[in-house]
Design a protein around this motif. Structure first.
Motif, PDB file in Angstrom:
ATOM      1  N   HIS A   1       0.860  -1.178   0.000  1.00 58.36           N
ATOM      2  CA  HIS A   1       0.000   0.000   0.000  1.00 58.36           C
ATOM      3  C   HIS A   1       0.896   1.227   0.000  1.00 58.36           C
ATOM      4  O   HIS A   1       1.761   1.375   0.875  1.00 58.36           O
ATOM      5  CB  HIS A   1      -0.905   0.018   1.227  1.00 58.36           C
ATOM      6  N   GLY A   2       0.727   2.093  -0.993  1.00 62.20           N
ATOM      7  CA  GLY A   2       1.569   3.264  -1.105  1.00 62.20           C
ATOM      8  C   GLY A   2       0.839   4.520  -0.673  1.00 62.20           C
ATOM      9  O   GLY A   2      -0.317   4.737  -1.043  1.00 62.20           O
ATOM     10  N   SER A   3       1.489   5.320   0.121  1.00 63.02           N
ATOM     11  CA  SER A   3       0.906   6.596   0.529  1.00 63.02           C
ATOM     12  C   SER A   3       2.022   7.555   0.886  1.00 63.02           C
ATOM     13  O   SER A   3       3.030   7.163   1.484  1.00 63.02           O
ATOM     14  CB  SER A   3      -0.032   6.422   1.719  1.00 63.02           C
ATOM     15  N   ILE A   4       1.816   8.815   0.538  1.00 64.04           N
ATOM     16  CA  ILE A   4       2.774   9.847   0.908  1.00 64.04           C
ATOM     17  C   ILE A   4       2.328  10.546   2.194  1.00 64.04           C
ATOM     18  O   ILE A   4       3.139  10.859   3.051  1.00 64.04           O
ATOM     19  CB  ILE A   4       2.921  10.877  -0.231  1.00 64.04           C
TER      20      ILE A   4
ATOM     21  N   PHE B   1       4.030  -1.761   3.147  1.00 65.01           N
ATOM     22  CA  PHE B   1       3.779  -0.318   3.068  1.00 65.01           C
ATOM     23  C   PHE B   1       4.974   0.330   2.381  1.00 65.01           C
ATOM     24  O   PHE B   1       6.116   0.162   2.808  1.00 65.01           O
ATOM     25  CB  PHE B   1       3.592   0.280   4.459  1.00 65.01           C
ATOM     26  N   LEU B   2       4.688   1.054   1.291  1.00 69.64           N
ATOM     27  CA  LEU B   2       5.746   1.719   0.548  1.00 69.64           C
ATOM     28  C   LEU B   2       5.547   3.220   0.624  1.00 69.64           C
ATOM     29  O   LEU B   2       4.489   3.729   0.243  1.00 69.64           O
ATOM     30  CB  LEU B   2       5.788   1.260  -0.909  1.00 69.64           C
ATOM     31  N   HIS B   3       6.537   3.911   1.141  1.00 71.21           N
ATOM     32  CA  HIS B   3       6.470   5.369   1.213  1.00 71.21           C
ATOM     33  C   HIS B   3       7.375   5.946   0.135  1.00 71.21           C
ATOM     34  O   HIS B   3       8.593   5.833   0.202  1.00 71.21           O
ATOM     35  CB  HIS B   3       6.904   5.871   2.593  1.00 71.21           C
ATOM     36  N   ASN B   4       6.754   6.553  -0.853  1.00 72.12           N
ATOM     37  CA  ASN B   4       7.522   7.141  -1.944  1.00 72.12           C
ATOM     38  C   ASN B   4       7.943   8.537  -1.521  1.00 72.12           C
ATOM     39  O   ASN B   4       7.268   9.512  -1.810  1.00 72.12           O
ATOM     40  CB  ASN B   4       6.680   7.175  -3.218  1.00 72.12           C
ATOM     41  N   HIS B   5       9.068   8.628  -0.839  1.00 75.68           N
ATOM     42  CA  HIS B   5       9.419   9.873  -0.161  1.00 75.68           C
ATOM     43  C   HIS B   5      10.253  10.812  -1.026  1.00 75.68           C
ATOM     44  O   HIS B   5      11.078  11.581  -0.512  1.00 75.68           O
ATOM     45  CB  HIS B   5      10.109   9.571   1.164  1.00 75.68           C
ATOM     46  N   ILE B   6      10.017  10.783  -2.344  1.00 75.50           N
ATOM     47  CA  ILE B   6      10.840  11.635  -3.209  1.00 75.50           C
ATOM     48  C   ILE B   6      10.481  13.118  -3.069  1.00 75.50           C
ATOM     49  O   ILE B   6      11.248  13.971  -3.475  1.00 75.50           O
ATOM     50  CB  ILE B   6      10.750  11.205  -4.687  1.00 75.50           C
ATOM     51  N   PHE B   7       9.304  13.436  -2.517  1.00 79.20           N
ATOM     52  CA  PHE B   7       8.911  14.835  -2.379  1.00 79.20           C
ATOM     53  C   PHE B   7       8.902  15.310  -0.921  1.00 79.20           C
ATOM     54  O   PHE B   7       8.487  16.424  -0.651  1.00 79.20           O
ATOM     55  CB  PHE B   7       7.518  15.060  -2.962  1.00 79.20           C
ATOM     56  N   TRP B   8       9.294  14.430   0.014  1.00 75.63           N
ATOM     57  CA  TRP B   8       9.094  14.757   1.422  1.00 75.63           C
ATOM     58  C   TRP B   8      10.398  14.668   2.200  1.00 75.63           C
ATOM     59  O   TRP B   8      11.285  13.884   1.873  1.00 75.63           O
ATOM     60  CB  TRP B   8       8.072  13.792   2.042  1.00 75.63           C
TER      61      TRP B   8
ATOM     62  N   PRO C   1      12.934  13.658   5.307  1.00 69.78           N
ATOM     63  CA  PRO C   1      13.067  12.388   6.030  1.00 69.78           C
ATOM     64  C   PRO C   1      12.202  12.298   7.279  1.00 69.78           C
ATOM     65  O   PRO C   1      11.713  11.222   7.625  1.00 69.78           O
ATOM     66  CB  PRO C   1      14.564  12.348   6.380  1.00 69.78           C
ATOM     67  N   GLU C   2      11.978  13.420   7.965  1.00 72.72           N
ATOM     68  CA  GLU C   2      11.202  13.392   9.202  1.00 72.72           C
ATOM     69  C   GLU C   2       9.774  12.917   8.953  1.00 72.72           C
ATOM     70  O   GLU C   2       9.199  12.177   9.758  1.00 72.72           O
ATOM     71  CB  GLU C   2      11.177  14.782   9.858  1.00 72.72           C
ATOM     72  N   HIS C   3       9.200  13.326   7.854  1.00 71.85           N
ATOM     73  CA  HIS C   3       7.837  12.896   7.530  1.00 71.85           C
ATOM     74  C   HIS C   3       7.805  11.409   7.199  1.00 71.85           C
ATOM     75  O   HIS C   3       6.930  10.671   7.684  1.00 71.85           O
ATOM     76  CB  HIS C   3       7.296  13.704   6.348  1.00 71.85           C
ATOM     77  N   THR C   4       8.748  10.960   6.393  1.00 67.27           N
ATOM     78  CA  THR C   4       8.827   9.539   6.059  1.00 67.27           C
ATOM     79  C   THR C   4       9.001   8.707   7.322  1.00 67.27           C
ATOM     80  O   THR C   4       8.356   7.658   7.490  1.00 67.27           O
ATOM     81  CB  THR C   4       9.999   9.284   5.098  1.00 67.27           C
ATOM     82  N   GLN C   5       9.854   9.164   8.217  1.00 70.65           N
ATOM     83  CA  GLN C   5      10.088   8.443   9.468  1.00 70.65           C
ATOM     84  C   GLN C   5       8.794   8.294  10.270  1.00 70.65           C
ATOM     85  O   GLN C   5       8.489   7.211  10.775  1.00 70.65           O
ATOM     86  CB  GLN C   5      11.129   9.186  10.301  1.00 70.65           C
ATOM     87  N   ARG C   6       8.009   9.352  10.371  1.00 65.86           N
ATOM     88  CA  ARG C   6       6.762   9.293  11.148  1.00 65.86           C
ATOM     89  C   ARG C   6       5.782   8.305  10.529  1.00 65.86           C
ATOM     90  O   ARG C   6       5.130   7.525  11.241  1.00 65.86           O
ATOM     91  CB  ARG C   6       6.136  10.683  11.242  1.00 65.86           C
ATOM     92  N   MET C   7       5.639   8.336   9.212  1.00 68.62           N
ATOM     93  CA  MET C   7       4.685   7.446   8.545  1.00 68.62           C
ATOM     94  C   MET C   7       5.095   5.981   8.704  1.00 68.62           C
ATOM     95  O   MET C   7       4.259   5.112   9.002  1.00 68.62           O
ATOM     96  CB  MET C   7       4.585   7.808   7.067  1.00 68.62           C
ATOM     97  N   VAL C   8       6.382   5.698   8.507  1.00 73.12           N
ATOM     98  CA  VAL C   8       6.845   4.313   8.608  1.00 73.12           C
ATOM     99  C   VAL C   8       6.753   3.825  10.043  1.00 73.12           C
ATOM    100  O   VAL C   8       6.337   2.677  10.305  1.00 73.12           O
ATOM    101  CB  VAL C   8       8.276   4.174   8.059  1.00 73.12           C
TER     102      VAL C   8
END
Length: 590
Positions: free
Chosen positions: A178-181, A197-204, A206-213
């Motif tokens: 499931h992918g979500s930004i 869970f795949l976080h495509n963090h190319i626009f965000w 690292p702190e945001h990616t860390q919270r989601m994961v």
């Protein structure tokens, strides 16, 4: 760990030449890029889905099937499959077909996409995006896991006795990411089912990616699928490389500055600082990518975007050579050395088949004509029974409905083993909450509630599942059976089920549910099934102990139903005024 690339399928003008490739060129280029990815030793190729210019990939399965025919080891995936606007029936069929053609080398990533107008193009409302993702995926899972599906929901027409074909290869559905930004609800959904869970963090940052994961990992553990660090995580990334970093920056800058998504915004330097975009030497890409582990932990899949913003095919193929020869071998070695033994690899078809106990032929062998889908002469009414399923879950999806579906599938299989065909009709009480309240006040059921109660009273058997609150069944569950005629269920075979957060609530089955159905003079199967959160761990999301209880209870219910004559269908003509709407319904129409 898996390494690969993904494409968003854009058709973009090359800012250095002013030339825009045709759709035909880009489609063929993507196939060439995928073949090159396998050649240089990458594991995965993923393709996006869009239904508007400047993108071409409106049918990812068609392109991926072509790639499958020209590759032998490459795992084929999607960079987004639009679970919100695609019909789950079509997704089930298309990806099962692709799975067969690719010999199992298929998984897919569900997502809502980032193009708002796509919703009305497919008759949907963007405000329903999360609810569509939840309902459609719940149906998709059933279509892949149950041979015959009876289903009703809010966003598509009901299904009755439907079999999705072809069945999943070897009886095992493709693995789902499931992918979500930005939507934690999607991370929650992935965790609930034990999916990736795949976080495509190319626009965000690292702190945001860390919270989601981190959120996904906590919820994965909460639902009993394993420890948080065993959750299946994937990341996106974006790179452009040359031997010297200065050359990479100089060459990539015009493509960055004019890119459709982020062009004419932050500078290349600003964007590279705030997001994981890495433009530089292979060593810089290696160091930056290894650093992802610092904020998401050990993860299973890394995908890079390299063929966008108008980059010519020749350049993209050069990037793949660098990835395959200089970057990925180092990353593969370094990540493997750091990964603890208990952290799983990314699921593959082979590993899923092994976890399921081996491959099986999932073909549904059913004689049928090519017009109605029914066997010649129709079903024999003497060997057909109706099974009503009452679920009192309060959310979508819910563990209550999940247990009800498991009990239903096992009961249908047990009845068919006894030579009895089954029609399943599901009553989701959540949909009748207001109807039930109105009935209590007025004393009259509306048409929808009347149809629900007649489904239950007219069935040959009943599966009734409720969540447990305060050591008893839910108020919604009790209210429904309060409005059912007490004598209408006399002797009816019933299988009871209940769900709660912990096993300490299991006694409610014996001290609350069983007395209620004894009062209604039903014939209750000896085994009732309780499922706590911890029971949803194990192969295919179910512990062995829970699966054994489900199979035993289903067998008992099947014996009770098969040993009775079929119920006499309710004849609407028997009461000449039976179709007259209640007066409160007439009042509403004035």
């Amino acid at each position: 760990m898996q390494f690969g690339i993904f494409s968003v399928s854009d058709v973009t003008t090359d800012p250095t030449t002013g030339r825009t490739p045709s759709e035909a060129e880009r489609i063929k280029a993507v196939v060439t890029i995928a073949k090159k990815a396998e050649e240089v030793g990458l594991d995965v190729f993923a393709l996006g889905e869009h239904h508007n210019p400047p993108f071409f990939s409106s049918s990812p399965t068609t392109t991926l099937a072509s790639i499958a025919a020209q590759t032998s080891t490459l795992q084929l995936s999607t960079a987004t499959t639009l679970i919100t606007t695609n019909d789950p029936v079509k997704i089930a069929e298309d990806y099962a077909m692709l799975q067969h053609l690719a010999d199992g080398r298929v998984d897919l990533m569900m997502g809502r996409g980032n193009t708002g107008p796509v919703y009305p193009w497919f008759g949907k409302d963007i405000r329903d995006g999360i609810d569509l993702a939840v309902e459609n995926y719940a149906l998709l899972r059933r279509l892949w896991r149950e041979d015959v599906v009876d289903w009703s929901g809010k966003y598509r027409t009901p299904l009755q006795g439907f079999t999705s074909t072809p069945r999943p290869l070897d009886g095992v559905p493709p693995f789902v990411w499931h992918g979500s930004i930005r939507s934690p609800q999607i991370a929650e959904q992935a965790a609930f089912y034990g999916d990736g869970f795949l976080h495509n963090h190319i626009f965000w940052p690292p702190e945001h990616t860390q919270r989601m994961v981190e959120f996904y990992r906590r919820r994965f553990e909460h639902y009993g699928h394993g420890a948080a660090d065993q959750a299946i995580v994937g990341l996106g990334g974006q790179v452009f490389m040359r031997k010297n970093s200065q050359d990479a920056v100089r060459e990539f800058r015009p493509y960055f500055d004019n890119a459709p998504v982020y062009g004419h915004g932050p500078s290349l330097e600003e964007f590279s600082t705030e997001t994981p975009l890495t433009v530089g030497s292979p060593q810089q890409v290696i160091e930056r990518t290894l650093g992802f582990r610092d904020y998401v932990g050990d993860y299973q899949r890394q995908l890079f975007l390299i063929d966008h913003a108008g980059l010519p095919l020749k350049t993209v193929l050069e990037q793949l050579d660098i990835l395959g020869e200089e970057v990925v071998p180092v990353l593969r070695r370094e990540f493997a050395a750091l990964k603890p033994a208990h952290v799983p690899d990314a699921p593959t078809h082979a590993s899923l088949v092994a976890a399921a106990g081996g491959a099986k032929d999932a073909t549904v062998y059913a004689p049928a004509d090519d017009v109605t889908g029914q066997g010649a002469g129709g079903a024999d009414p003497m060997s057909t029974r109706t099974l009503a399923v009452v679920s009192a879950g309060l959310s979508v999806p819910s563990s209550t409905r999940l247990l009800a579906d498991r009990l239903t599938a096992a009961s249908v299989a047990a009845l068919r083993e006894r030579g009895v065909d089954v029609t399943v009709e599901v009553v989701e009480l959540r949909e009748h909450a207001r109807d039930l309240a109105d009935n209590l006040v007025t004393g009259f059921p509306n048409a929808a509630l009347r149809a629900a109660t007649e489904t239950v009273t007219g069935a040959d058997g009943l599966i009734a599942v409720t969540p447990i609150f305060s050591a008893s069944y839910s108020g919604l569950f009790k209210t429904f059976f309060d409005v059912v005629d007490r004598d209408a269920l006399t002797g009816k075979p019933v299988l009871l089920g209940a769900t709660a957060g912990t096993a300490r609530h299991s006694l409610a089955l014996e001290f609350a549910l069983r007395p209620l159905f004894a009062y209604l003079r039903t014939t209750v199967a000896p085994t009732a099934v309780f499922a706590a959160s911890e029971d949803w761990a194990g192969g295919d999301g179910v512990s062995r102990a829970l699966n054994e209880r489900i199979e035993r209870a289903a067998s008992e219910l099947a014996d009770l139903i098969a040993g009775r004559p079929a119920a006499t269908p309710i004849d609407p003509l028997e009461e000449p005024f039976g179709g007259t709407p209640p007066f409160e319904q007439l009042l509403r129409s004035v």
